[in-house]
Design a protein around this motif. Structure first.
Motif, PDB file in Angstrom:
ATOM      1  N   GLU A 134     -12.992  15.094  -9.173  1.00 53.97           N
ATOM      2  CA  GLU A 134     -13.471  13.717  -9.261  1.00 53.97           C
ATOM      3  C   GLU A 134     -12.479  12.804  -9.969  1.00 53.97           C
ATOM      4  O   GLU A 134     -12.311  11.639  -9.601  1.00 53.97           O
ATOM      5  N   SER A 135     -11.806  13.308 -10.993  1.00 57.36           N
ATOM      6  CA  SER A 135     -10.977  12.448 -11.840  1.00 57.36           C
ATOM      7  C   SER A 135      -9.767  11.873 -11.119  1.00 57.36           C
ATOM      8  O   SER A 135      -9.229  10.839 -11.525  1.00 57.36           O
ATOM      9  N   ILE A 136      -9.312  12.529 -10.046  1.00 57.89           N
ATOM     10  CA  ILE A 136      -8.133  12.026  -9.331  1.00 57.89           C
ATOM     11  C   ILE A 136      -8.433  11.767  -7.859  1.00 57.89           C
ATOM     12  O   ILE A 136      -7.520  11.555  -7.066  1.00 57.89           O
ATOM     13  N   ASP A 137      -9.712  11.798  -7.475  1.00 60.58           N
ATOM     14  CA  ASP A 137     -10.122  11.522  -6.094  1.00 60.58           C
ATOM     15  C   ASP A 137      -9.318  12.370  -5.110  1.00 60.58           C
ATOM     16  O   ASP A 137      -8.671  11.865  -4.192  1.00 60.58           O
ATOM     17  N   ALA A 138      -9.352  13.666  -5.330  1.00 56.98           N
ATOM     18  CA  ALA A 138      -8.605  14.590  -4.479  1.00 56.98           C
ATOM     19  C   ALA A 138      -9.310  15.938  -4.464  1.00 56.98           C
ATOM     20  O   ALA A 138     -10.270  16.173  -5.208  1.00 56.98           O
ATOM     21  N   SER A 139      -8.836  16.813  -3.593  1.00 52.06           N
ATOM     22  CA  SER A 139      -9.331  18.183  -3.534  1.00 52.06           C
ATOM     23  C   SER A 139      -8.178  19.136  -3.798  1.00 52.06           C
ATOM     24  O   SER A 139      -7.032  18.853  -3.443  1.00 52.06           O
ATOM     25  N   LEU A 140      -8.493  20.254  -4.420  1.00 47.98           N
ATOM     26  CA  LEU A 140      -7.498  21.302  -4.613  1.00 47.98           C
ATOM     27  C   LEU A 140      -7.797  22.413  -3.612  1.00 47.98           C
ATOM     28  O   LEU A 140      -8.893  22.976  -3.606  1.00 47.98           O
TER      29      LEU A 140
END
Length: 269
Positions: free
Chosen positions: A118-124
């Motif tokens: 959520e904090s960087i608007d991305a998925s790992l």
């Protein structure tokens, strides 16, 4: 059950109300039984196993589960924390193409998972060996797979210094996260067989990104029980180095248990 730490509230007849967290790495395995209602760890154990290859993890994992009666009980939720070196970040954009399989599944022998950050608007995205994936599925059904880096990106400690570095060790694999305030600068994994290789990669990463080591608080942790060697290795180059840990009140329960696993479990939503 040699080496098992239990709280007096732990009830084997109520495990379907508990969450089971399992940490998997080349240094072995650990598990925590967590009560969501009481917000406390009820049982825990760490088993050190030096695994020479990721392809052998599945066999060791099966043997470990079969030797631990607590792991065979039914649980409300099961989470697998796995230290996997092949991972990449994918921006959450409509036009983002998931053409990252070559990075996370180079040999086409892995099942791909994604964790939302959520904090960087991305998925790992990360890949897990097919054999281990099938083994876990046969034991725990649809367990939740989580990469430690994804948890730390969303739960990085508040630091007074402008820059934060997090260095995790899992045998000869090192995971490095660098942030300037809330801005992510680097999330990477590298291998180092010798201390000099580790120091070189650390210093070179800071140099390439133009980050001041004097303005950085470096936090270290690992899948081994004692991380003092990492602190001593980093201190000549970083004025501020400390171990990543939680202030959770039941850490006395965790004598000999992996503190990183505690931190990741207690900071997971």
């Amino acid at each position: 059950m040699f080496g098992l730490n239990t709280d007096k509230a732990f009830d084997t007849n109520k495990t379907n109300q508990y969450r089971l967290s399992i940490q998997v790495s080349l240094d072995g395995f650990s598990f925590l039984v967590f009560s969501e209602v009481d917000k406390k760890v009820l049982a825990s154990k760490n088993t050190a196993v030096k695994i020479s290859s990721p392809k052998l993890v599945s066999r060791h994992f099966s043997d470990w589960v079969n030797a631990e009666p607590v792991l065979k009980l039914p649980y409300q939720k099961v989470t697998i924390l796995i230290f996997e070196e092949h991972f990449t970040l994918i921006p959450n954009t409509k036009n983002s193409e998931l053409s990252t399989e070559l990075l996370t599944n180079p040999d086409r022998d892995r099942f791909l998972f994604q964790n939302q950050i959520e904090s960087i608007d991305a998925s790992l995205q990360f890949g897990v060996n097919n054999e281990l994936t099938e083994t876990v599925k046969s034991l725990y059904g649809n367990a939740e797979w989580t990469h430690p880096v994804s948890l730390l990106l969303d739960n990085c400690p508040d630091i007074e210094k402008p820059n934060t570095g997090v260095l995790l060790q899992s045998q000869n694999q090192y995971f490095l996260i660098l942030k300037r305030k809330s801005q992510l600068l680097l999330a990477n994994c590298f291998r180092a067989e010798h201390s000099s290789d580790l120091v070189y990669f650390l210093l070179n990463s800071f140099r390439q990104l133009g980050i001041s080591r004097n303005l950085t608080h470096l936090l270290v942790a690992g899948t081994r029980e004692n991380n003092r060697h990492l602190i001593e290795l980093a201190l000549p180059y970083f004025p501020t180095v400390s171990e990543l840990h939680t202030d959770y009140g039941h850490l006395d329960l965790a004598a000999g248990i992996n503190r990183l696993h505690f931190y990741l479990t207690l900071n997971k939503n």
